[in-house]
Design an enzyme around this catalytic site. Structure first.
Site, mmCIF file in Angstrom:
data_model
loop_
_atom_site.group_PDB
_atom_site.id
_atom_site.type_symbol
_atom_site.label_atom_id
_atom_site.label_comp_id
_atom_site.label_asym_id
_atom_site.label_seq_id
_atom_site.Cartn_x
_atom_site.Cartn_y
_atom_site.Cartn_z
ATOM 1 N N ASP A 1 -0.877 -3.560 -2.512
ATOM 2 C CA ASP A 1 -2.040 -2.792 -2.091
ATOM 3 C C ASP A 1 -3.056 -3.805 -1.557
ATOM 4 O O ASP A 1 -2.967 -5.008 -1.824
ATOM 5 C CB ASP A 1 -2.611 -1.965 -3.253
ATOM 6 C CG ASP A 1 -3.462 -0.798 -2.736
ATOM 7 O OD1 ASP A 1 -3.896 -0.853 -1.566
ATOM 8 O OD2 ASP A 1 -3.700 0.162 -3.491
HETATM 9 C C1 BGC Z 1 -5.416 1.957 -1.012
HETATM 10 C C2 BGC Z 1 -4.041 2.202 -0.438
HETATM 11 C C3 BGC Z 1 -4.108 2.112 1.064
HETATM 12 C C4 BGC Z 1 -4.672 0.762 1.464
HETATM 13 C C5 BGC Z 1 -4.759 0.551 2.964
HETATM 14 C C6 BGC Z 1 -6.067 0.693 -0.480
HETATM 15 O O1 BGC Z 1 -7.382 0.630 -0.877
HETATM 16 O O2 BGC Z 1 -5.328 1.893 -2.424
HETATM 17 O O3 BGC Z 1 -3.567 3.446 -0.840
HETATM 18 O O4 BGC Z 1 -2.832 2.325 1.611
HETATM 19 O O5 BGC Z 1 -5.980 0.650 0.918
HETATM 20 O O6 BGC Z 1 -5.739 1.328 3.527
#
Ligand code: BGC
Length: 750
Positions: free
Chosen positions: A294
């Site tokens: 993530d």
């Molecule tokens: C989120 C993810 C997301 C990523 C990219 C993160 O803050 O937890 O679910 O895919 O950002 O935007």
């Protein structure tokens, strides 16, 4: 400007890879003999290995280090030793602007860039409009995997058509914590339902020959202090709950990638968790794709790589630590902290996904999008997902009403959507009200469209007395209430602002009051006894307005059933107080999930609590009758069959739920008296009947035994219970099942 950048960069990809595909057909120097990874006849494994064998160290290192959208403007400030000038200009030239992330490809070898976009309701790109599906929790309420599959196919096609070859979609964390601010991005509280629906979404997305990403692995069940929360939980509890949901989703959706989570699990970060990533995901489940982090969830170089992380994603700025940046990776390889073979494995996994899912052979390029057709896919999803919670005296559907008071919820403007990284730029533009996103699909206009002869008046609901006065002089009152949920923090179960008081006052003024709830998940309803009809719409997507209007007027029979339990009061929660609530971000915090796999209805059954509305509950305008329930054990599984008939006056869809229960759940080692074992949704015309057969997966009869990494079904009598809700009266039949033990690892079965 940015859209033309998208087009140009996509076309560049297209031309480059088309040239390689051309050479792949003609065996000559530069063709498959020399470039076997471009030979479509080889397995993805063989292609990935061949490509890795042809790569330089720097090329391998490109694939394991990804950039966020902000890098396009910020990476120039990063020292050249961290990101080379060549890479900096490559990122600026090739990234799809406005998206979540970008991983540079290797043009010399025909390996495409990875262009990554969020998320499960549609393409999130700040510069490109897209079609928003209902939230994932809403589509889980359809109890029909064809709904998320069709939705996934639609949003995946939009991803492809806007130059993205990776969707960060497929949220499957269980709704263990009803206040989790991201429950709307997930698929409910039950492992079978959640895994089935998320798996179908992933499968639909990947039918476009792009990669989808199952997330957030794992037990990332609350947002409060999500980056520092350490979750303590037994292997048994995890395997029978959150991990089982992921396992089902993996089997059904076969995602190319899995995103590890922000939190710690039993003392180890999600993205450097040897048990979850290496033991469970890669070894026991045989996952061949790659684990991406993530955004901002990486905390080390060698530990993360060795503990199973294959790709760091979302590097942005000078302030970010480039844990998988070329400099640090080279040092770790040099010192032996990361074995060379491990780097090859990381890259092979990434390439495997790109070959296996069709990304390399079918380059993405910009094409026109039929937004009108796609909106209908979203509308159908919403129509299958709205849950009629209560309908005393058959107040709904609305027929022959002359005057309607529509009140509150910004129903004159649109329908609510969840916030955070899954929030899209909707076709028609987002409507921002007090920082909350509304999609431009007003239920008020849709209701007027469906009921052209009715007098429909609107009151915003800010002044309770004026709303009640309008309700008093109308035949019926339809009150819209909204509850905002957002990534990054948890919500609450009490409706915000004056909404409870508004509903109560309107219901006093007009006994024919219908409440429509647009929420991320469960809410309390202190006014429930005084309101004859309630519809839970969750976040119903870009055509939420028409879907709500068509259900209210009976054009569509409501057929959604709750994918979560609605608690009646805070003291029913397993964790009445959210761990870490009120502490500043970054504070280390801790939670122990002692309830293990007893989530939602299982917890209520264990405790003997009566929820406000039970998991699986949902009414219809027609009636269904089931008969002839029979079941037989077949090896480790159970097959059940029965027939269902529409005995009412309207066409509709029955959601039949098969629960299983051992004669003595404690002796069998279960977490709760019963589990959902199977389900089926069946469309039936009035008078029509159909025979249904379902199979209960053996893991839903078993307990996980950590000592030997086994599933174990305890011999005995199991009750098979057929109903249309977890708390409804059920038909039952008993089956005797033999003792059975088998490995939880597919590797053991090979
Ligand atoms: C989120 C993810 C997301 C990523 C990219 C993160 O803050 O937890 O679910 O895919 O950002 O935007």
């Amino acid at each position: 400007m940015s859209k033309s950048v998208v087009l140009v960069s996509s076309i560049a990809i297209l031309l480059a890879t088309a040239a390689q595909a051309q050479t792949a057909r003609t065996p000559h120097p530069g063709g498959p003999t020399d470039r076997p990874w471009l030979d479509r006849h080889l397995t993805p494994e063989a292609r990935a290995q061949a490509a890795v064998a042809a790569m330089t160290l720097d090329e391998k290192l490109r694939l394991v280090f990804g950039y966020s959208d902000q890098a396009v403007t910020e990476v120039a400030k990063v020292p050249d030793a961290t990101v080379s000038p060549e890479l900096k200009s490559y990122i600026v030239a090739h990234a799809v602007k406005g998206s979540a992330g970008f991983v540079p490809g290797v043009p010399r070898l025909g390996i495409p860039d990875q262009t990554q976009t969020d998320a499960s309701i549609g393409v999130r790109n700040s510069l490109i409009p897209s079609t928003a599906l209902p939230s994932s929790l809403a589509t889980a309420a359809s109890w029909d995997p064809e709904v998320p599959r069709a939705g996934g196919a639609m949003i995946g096609a939009e991803a492809r058509a806007t130059g993205h070859n990776t969707m960060l979609s497929g949220g499957v964390n269980l709704a263990r914590e009803p206040r989790n601010g991201r429950n709307f991005e997930y698929t409910g509280e039950d492992p079978l339902l959640a895994g089935t629906m998320a798996g179908a979404l992933i499968d639909g997305i990947q039918s476009n020959k792009i990669v989808s990403t199952m997330k957030h692995f794992a037990v990332n069940d609350q947002e409060t202090l999500r980056t520092t929360l350490d979750v303590t939980m037994s292997a048994e509890g995890m395997r029978q709950s959150d991990l089982l949901a992921f396992e089902f989703a993996l089997e059904r959706g076969k995602p190319g990638s899995v995103m590890c989570s922000y939190n710690l699990i039993n003392g180890r970060w999600g993205c450097e968790n040897d048990y979850l990533l290496n033991t469970v995901l890669k070894h026991d489940w045989g996952f061949k794709g790659f684990v991406m982090s993530d955004w901002g969830a990486v905390h080390s170089t060698a530990a993360a790589a060795n503990d199973g992380l294959d790709q760091f994603t979302g590097f942005c700025c000078v302030s970010d630590t480039p844990w998988f940046g070329p400099q640090r990776m080279k040092a770790a390889l040099q010192s032996g902290a990361i074995p060379r073979r491990r780097l090859d494995d990381m890259v092979e996994r990434i390439l495997w996904a790109l070959f296996a899912k069709g990304v390399v052979d079918n380059p993405v390029h910009a094409t026109p999008i039929d937004y009108a057709a796609n909106a209908l896919v979203s509308q159908r999803a919403a129509e299958q997902s709205l849950v009629l919670l209560k309908n005393d005296s058959d107040l709904l559907p609305l027929r022959g009403v002359k005057s309607i008071a529509v009140i509150g919820g910004n129903a004159d403007k649109g329908v609510m959507a969840g916030g955070g990284s899954s929030d899209v730029t909707p076709v028609g533009g987002a409507i921002m009200i007090k920082g909350h996103t509304f999609l431009p699909s007003p239920p008020l206009a849709a209701l007027a469209h469906e009921l052209p002869r009715a007098r429909i008046a609107f009151d915003a609901g800010a002044d309770i007395a004026s709303a009640a006065a309008l309700a008093a002089k109308s035949d019926v009152a339809v009150v819209f209430v909204t509850q905002h949920d957002n990534e990054g923090y948890d919500g609450h179960l009490e409706l915000e602002g004056n909404q409870d008081a508004l509903v109560a006052a309107v219901a006093r003024a007009n006994p024919k009051t219908i409440v429509i709830i647009e929420s991320g998940g469960a809410v309390f309803m202190p006014w429930l006894a005084d309101v004859p009809a309630v519809v839970e719409a969750f976040y119903p997507g870009i055509r939420g307005g028409p879907a709500i209007a068509r259900v209210l007027t009976g054009k569509v029979d409501p057929s959604g059933h709750l994918p979560i339990s609605f608690p009646a009061s805070p003291d029913q929660l397993a964790h009445p107080r959210l761990a870490g609530l009120g502490l500043p971000d970054g504070t280390p915090a801790h939670v122990t999930y002692n309830e293990g796999a007893a989530i939602g209805y299982k917890w209520y059954d264990v405790k003997g609590y009566r929820p406000l509305f039970a998991f699986g509950h949902g009414l219809s305008y027609t009636r269904f009758a089931t008969s002839g329930l029979a079941a037989r054990a077949d090896g480790k599984a159970i097959h059940a069959n029965f027939s269902v008939r529409n005995t009412g006056q309207h066409a509709g869809s029955a959601v039949e739920q098969v629960y299983v229960a051992p004669a003595d759940w404690k002796a069998a080692g279960w977490e709760a008296p019963k589990r959902l074992g199977a389900f089926a949704k069946t469309a039936l015309k009035p008078g029509e009947a159909k025979s249904i057969e379902v199979t209960v997966d053996p893991r839903l009869l078993a307990t996980y035994e950590a000592a030997n990494n086994n599933w174990h079904v305890t011999a005995g009598v199991y009750r098979i219970m057929l109903g249309d809700s977890s708390d409804a009266p059920m038909q039952t039949v008993d089956v005797t099942v033999p003792d059975s033990v088998w490995s939880a690892s597919v590797a053991a079965e090979r």
